[in-house]
Write a protein that holds these residues in place. Structure first.
Motif, PDB file in Angstrom:
ATOM      1  N   PHE A 123       0.850  -1.187   0.000  1.00 15.02           N
ATOM      2  CA  PHE A 123       0.000   0.000   0.000  1.00 15.02           C
ATOM      3  C   PHE A 123       0.886   1.238   0.000  1.00 15.02           C
ATOM      4  N   MET A 124       0.473   2.223  -0.776  1.00 17.07           N
ATOM      5  CA  MET A 124       1.182   3.503  -0.797  1.00 17.07           C
ATOM      6  C   MET A 124       0.378   4.512   0.015  1.00 17.07           C
ATOM      7  N   LEU A 125       1.064   5.171   0.930  1.00 16.89           N
ATOM      8  CA  LEU A 125       0.457   6.164   1.820  1.00 16.89           C
ATOM      9  C   LEU A 125       0.953   7.553   1.452  1.00 16.89           C
ATOM     10  N   ASP A 126       0.044   8.519   1.476  1.00 17.56           N
ATOM     11  CA  ASP A 126       0.452   9.916   1.343  1.00 17.56           C
ATOM     12  C   ASP A 126      -0.386  10.759   2.295  1.00 17.56           C
ATOM     13  N   LEU A 127       0.281  11.631   3.027  1.00 14.97           N
ATOM     14  CA  LEU A 127      -0.387  12.566   3.923  1.00 14.97           C
ATOM     15  C   LEU A 127      -0.155  13.987   3.456  1.00 14.97           C
ATOM     16  N   GLU A 128      -1.169  14.812   3.591  1.00 18.60           N
ATOM     17  CA  GLU A 128      -0.995  16.259   3.504  1.00 18.60           C
ATOM     18  C   GLU A 128      -1.051  16.764   4.937  1.00 18.60           C
ATOM     19  N   THR A 129      -0.030  17.483   5.353  1.00 16.85           N
ATOM     20  CA  THR A 129       0.146  17.777   6.772  1.00 16.85           C
ATOM     21  C   THR A 129       0.307  19.270   7.038  1.00 16.85           C
ATOM     22  N   MET A 130       0.301  19.596   8.333  1.00 17.64           N
ATOM     23  CA  MET A 130       0.549  20.966   8.782  1.00 17.64           C
ATOM     24  C   MET A 130       1.910  21.078   9.454  1.00 17.64           C
ATOM     25  N   ASN A 188       6.717   8.217   0.619  1.00 14.88           N
ATOM     26  CA  ASN A 188       7.839   8.910  -0.029  1.00 14.88           C
ATOM     27  C   ASN A 188       8.793   9.469   1.029  1.00 14.88           C
ATOM     28  N   GLY A 189       9.461   8.539   1.711  1.00 12.46           N
ATOM     29  CA  GLY A 189      10.310   8.859   2.843  1.00 12.46           C
ATOM     30  C   GLY A 189       9.737   8.195   4.074  1.00 12.46           C
ATOM     31  N   ALA A 190      10.335   7.091   4.510  1.00 10.37           N
ATOM     32  CA  ALA A 190       9.765   6.323   5.621  1.00 10.37           C
ATOM     33  C   ALA A 190       9.865   7.064   6.946  1.00 10.37           C
ATOM     34  N   ASN A 191      10.586   8.192   6.987  1.00 11.06           N
ATOM     35  CA  ASN A 191      10.694   8.970   8.219  1.00 11.06           C
ATOM     36  C   ASN A 191       9.674  10.117   8.264  1.00 11.06           C
ATOM     37  N   PHE A 192       8.720  10.131   7.329  1.00  7.55           N
ATOM     38  CA  PHE A 192       7.751  11.228   7.300  1.00  7.55           C
ATOM     39  C   PHE A 192       6.328  10.710   7.527  1.00  7.55           C
ATOM     40  N   ASP A 193       5.704  10.176   6.482  1.00 11.43           N
ATOM     41  CA  ASP A 193       4.274   9.842   6.555  1.00 11.43           C
ATOM     42  C   ASP A 193       3.944   8.822   7.647  1.00 11.43           C
ATOM     43  N   GLN A 194       4.686   7.722   7.698  1.00  5.75           N
ATOM     44  CA  GLN A 194       4.322   6.661   8.636  1.00  5.75           C
ATOM     45  C   GLN A 194       4.411   7.106  10.102  1.00  5.75           C
ATOM     46  N   PRO A 195       5.514   7.724  10.554  1.00  2.00           N
ATOM     47  CA  PRO A 195       5.547   8.145  11.960  1.00  2.00           C
ATOM     48  C   PRO A 195       4.547   9.252  12.283  1.00  2.00           C
ATOM     49  N   ASN A 236       7.464  -3.309   8.505  1.00  2.00           N
ATOM     50  CA  ASN A 236       6.831  -3.344   7.190  1.00  2.00           C
ATOM     51  C   ASN A 236       6.595  -1.950   6.622  1.00  2.00           C
ATOM     52  N   GLU A 237       7.216  -0.935   7.225  1.00  2.00           N
ATOM     53  CA  GLU A 237       7.154   0.423   6.680  1.00  2.00           C
ATOM     54  C   GLU A 237       8.329   0.610   5.725  1.00  2.00           C
ATOM     55  N   LYS A 238       8.038   0.944   4.468  1.00  2.00           N
ATOM     56  CA  LYS A 238       9.050   0.982   3.414  1.00  2.00           C
ATOM     57  C   LYS A 238       9.166   2.381   2.809  1.00  2.00           C
ATOM     58  N   CYS A 239      10.338   2.665   2.246  1.00  2.00           N
ATOM     59  CA  CYS A 239      10.652   3.992   1.719  1.00  2.00           C
ATOM     60  C   CYS A 239      10.576   4.020   0.189  1.00  2.00           C
ATOM     61  N   HIS A 240       9.606   4.730  -0.322  1.00  2.00           N
ATOM     62  CA  HIS A 240       9.463   4.860  -1.767  1.00  2.00           C
ATOM     63  C   HIS A 240      10.587   5.696  -2.367  1.00  2.00           C
ATOM     64  N   ARG A 241      11.093   6.659  -1.627  1.00  4.91           N
ATOM     65  CA  ARG A 241      12.196   7.489  -2.131  1.00  4.91           C
ATOM     66  C   ARG A 241      13.415   6.627  -2.431  1.00  4.91           C
ATOM     67  N   THR A 242      13.705   5.680  -1.547  1.00  2.21           N
ATOM     68  CA  THR A 242      14.820   4.760  -1.785  1.00  2.21           C
ATOM     69  C   THR A 242      14.537   3.859  -2.978  1.00  2.21           C
ATOM     70  N   LEU A 243      13.309   3.366  -3.070  1.00  2.00           N
ATOM     71  CA  LEU A 243      12.946   2.486  -4.179  1.00  2.00           C
ATOM     72  C   LEU A 243      13.189   3.155  -5.526  1.00  2.00           C
ATOM     73  N   LYS A 244      12.857   4.438  -5.639  1.00  4.00           N
ATOM     74  CA  LYS A 244      13.042   5.133  -6.916  1.00  4.00           C
ATOM     75  C   LYS A 244      14.507   5.185  -7.337  1.00  4.00           C
ATOM     76  N   ASP A 245      15.409   5.154  -6.360  1.00  3.61           N
ATOM     77  CA  ASP A 245      16.838   5.215  -6.675  1.00  3.61           C
ATOM     78  C   ASP A 245      17.464   3.844  -6.906  1.00  3.61           C
ATOM     79  N   MET A 246      16.764   2.776  -6.543  1.00  2.00           N
ATOM     80  CA  MET A 246      17.358   1.449  -6.598  1.00  2.00           C
ATOM     81  C   MET A 246      17.829   1.035  -7.991  1.00  2.00           C
ATOM     82  N   PRO A 247      17.065   1.304  -9.065  1.00  2.00           N
ATOM     83  CA  PRO A 247      17.554   0.864 -10.378  1.00  2.00           C
ATOM     84  C   PRO A 247      18.949   1.397 -10.702  1.00  2.00           C
ATOM     85  N   THR A 248      19.226   2.655 -10.347  1.00  2.00           N
ATOM     86  CA  THR A 248      20.557   3.206 -10.625  1.00  2.00           C
ATOM     87  C   THR A 248      21.588   2.691  -9.633  1.00  2.00           C
ATOM     88  N   LEU A 249      21.176   2.430  -8.395  1.00  2.00           N
ATOM     89  CA  LEU A 249      22.119   1.944  -7.391  1.00  2.00           C
ATOM     90  C   LEU A 249      22.621   0.550  -7.717  1.00  2.00           C
TER      91      LEU A 249
END
Length: 206
Positions: A8-15, A113-120, A139-152
């Protein structure tokens, strides 16, 4: 019968930008990279006043950032400020969505998009509402890291779809899920990394 997903992909709009900030809205969507499929998203606007009464906060810099966004992005913020439904009602709807689209809480991964933001941040909002995240923290995963994996791993990043509705939580979640599907399918089709045949010296056990 509901579609079942393991991701599942999570996105929050926050204050704000750290746990303890109030949340404007939640977007959540299941995806299956093997089937090249993204499901129908969940979307909820949260009661802002209930969050502030519960001790969550708003950051001045983030509030100023919201004033600079397009009117479409600001609608959720305005609705949140006027929303009167109980906070835990909307959050329970989100948890029910996860339950309906998975086999059990330990069977799925929560990406953002950053496991240190939305999930906590979401965990803290759930706590204020007297609820608890049902999924294990590992089971909290980082989409930002995933996007870089092909080049890594020695390849190229795939062509990724464009986001046409930025800063609306459900649209952002769908956009990021489509990116995740594209990245995972791209990596699944890649030949073994050049490291498989001749790993760098620093990776070879002494």
């Amino acid at each position: 019968m509901s579609e079942i997903f393991k991701d599942f992909m999570l996105d929050l709009e926050t204050m704000g930008t750290r746990p303890g900030c109030a949340v404007v809205s939640i977007g959540l969507v299941g995806f299956d990279y093997e089937a090249d499929r993204v499901g129908e998203p969940f979307y909820a606007v949260l009661n802002m006043h209930a969050q502030l009464r519960g001790g969550l906060h708003m950051d001045g810099d983030t509030l100023e950032w919201w004033t600079q966004q397009e009117a479409g992005a600001q609608r959720a913020l305005i609705k949140s400020a006027r929303y009167e439904r109980p906070l835990n009602e909307c959050l329970l709807r989100m948890l029910t969505f996860l339950e309906d689209h998975s086999t059990d809480a330990e069977s799925y991964r929560i990406w953002a998009n950053g496991a240190n933001f939305d999930q906590p941040i979401l965990r803290e909002v759930l706590r204020v509402a007297g609820l608890k995240a049902p999924w294990p923290f590992w089971n909290e995963k980082c989409h930002r890291t995933l996007k870089d994996m092909p080049t890594l791993i020695g390849g190229k990043r795939p062509d990724l779809p464009a986001n046409k509705a930025a800063h609306r939580a459900d649209a952002d979640a769908v956009f990021q899920a489509r990116q995740a599907v594209a990245c995972l399918r791209h990596m699944a089709a890649m030949p073994l990394s050049r490291y498989a045949e001749q790993p760098p010296a620093e990776l070879v056990p002494a």
